[in-house]
Scaffold this active site. Structure first.
Site, PDB file in Angstrom:
ATOM      1  N   HIS A 248       0.818  -1.214   0.000  1.00 32.28           N
ATOM      2  CA  HIS A 248       0.000   0.000   0.000  1.00 32.28           C
ATOM      3  C   HIS A 248       0.853   1.266   0.000  1.00 32.28           C
ATOM      4  CE1 HIS A 248      -3.533  -2.380   0.480  1.00 32.28           C
ATOM      5  NE2 HIS A 248      -3.226  -2.804   1.690  1.00 32.28           N
ATOM      6  N   CYS A 249       2.154   1.123   0.139  1.00 29.97           N
ATOM      7  CA  CYS A 249       3.027   2.295   0.200  1.00 29.97           C
ATOM      8  C   CYS A 249       3.611   2.597  -1.173  1.00 29.97           C
ATOM      9  CB  CYS A 249       4.152   2.080   1.214  1.00 29.97           C
ATOM     10  SG  CYS A 249       5.145   3.562   1.491  1.00 29.97           S
TER      11      CYS A 249
END
Length: 312
Positions: A154-155
């Site tokens: 998700h980063c």
């Protein structure tokens, strides 16, 4: 495989310890006890099990698959390593406990001094990130490798979220592109129950990276912009069960690997697809998750053609 050099014959990138040579006596399995996050019970305030990596290694040792002497000890990614992908502005923002509290979804962290947050939360995540970069290089050298942590999908380069503070998948691939001769194409197969919007945003306009993502369409993050980077998008419904899941995963995995022939393949796994997981919303049995024990990033070095599959 040779290290890339610039026109002056010097290394084209900064000096890093993460692409060191690993003794042949070590298995290409990367781990460090510092992966596990335990601090005054704060880790229990999120359904994500931030100590599961230690449980995985304990099981592997009990079953005599590995020992302390034959696994690769991960190294922490330095700021210079992280700047290969991340902006300085984003890394500076991580010096604010409020920001880290939002990324990890643990609100009480905002009240802690940042030096404690760095030591007890971000250092473990940086060590896992270093482990992913090391595993990628190991896969080139050995043909396969596993990082028992990482998979922070998700980063992206300038934004964290969903307990993902560093873009380890993007970092590992870009390290290879910049440093290793013969690595110019990558495929990501992401089987976590959530969309991998971080690496998707990072590789949105990068034709060297092919992304297949299998996820519950109704849960976090629902990032429509990032979905534009997915070459094979497999969106699942609530409560998807074994037979449908296996059919779709096998069909699209073989299709993806026949469509492109990557030099490196990353398989991002996640047990949040399991029946009863509080976040994933799917109904998959443990028996259908071959080679999966917790969220882990597995790397395979190509070429990968003719329907080769990480599930074989």
């Amino acid at each position: 495989m040779a290290h890339k050099e610039d026109n002056d014959g010097k290394g084209s990138s900064h000096c890093t310890a993460l692409h060191v040579c690993i003794p042949k006596t070590s298995l290409p399995i990367v781990y460090h006890p510092d992966y596990n996050i335990t601090f005054m019970g704060f880790e229990k305030l999120h359904p994500f099990d931030s100590g599961k990596w230690g449980k995985v290694i304990h099981f592997l040792k009990e079953e005599q698959f590995v020992t302390d002497g034959n696994i690769v000890e991960a190294l922490e990614a330095t700021e210079e390593d992280l700047l290969v992908v991340h902006t300085q502005r984003y890394l500076n923002r991580l010096k604010w406990s409020l920001v880290v509290a939002g990324i990890t979804e643990i609100p009480p962290l905002m009240f802690l001094p940042n030096f404690l947050v760095q030591r007890r939360v971000l250092r473990p995540l940086r060590t896992q990130t270093g482990g992913t970069i090391m595993a990628a290089k190991l896969a080139v050298d050995r043909g396969w490798a596993i990082n028992l942590g990482g998979g922070f999908h998700h980063c992206s380069s300038d934004k964290g979220g969903g307990f993902c503070a560093y873009a380890d998948i993007t970092l590992a691939i870009k390290f290879l592109f910049e440093r290793v001769e013969g690595i110019s194409k990558a495929t990501i197969i992401d089987l976590d129950a959530h969309q991998g919007n971080g690496h998707e945003r990072d590789f949105l306009d990068d034709g060297r990276v092919y992304i297949m993502d299998v996820y519950n369409r109704y849960i976090y993050p629902g990032d429509s912009y990032a979905k534009r980077a997915i070459k094979r998008k497999v969106e699942l419904d609530w409560g998807t069960e074994d037979s449908e899941y296996l059919r779709k995963v096998e069909l699209h995995t073989n299709g993806a690997l026949n469509e492109v022939c990557p030099d490196i393949l990353v398989y991002n796994a996640g047990t949040d697809v399991l029946d009863g997981d509080p976040l994933g919303g799917l109904s998959i049995s443990p028996e259908v998750l071959p080679r999966a024990s917790g969220r882990e990033t597995r790397w395979y070095s190509g070429p990968r053609g003719g329907g080769a599959s990480p599930f074989s």
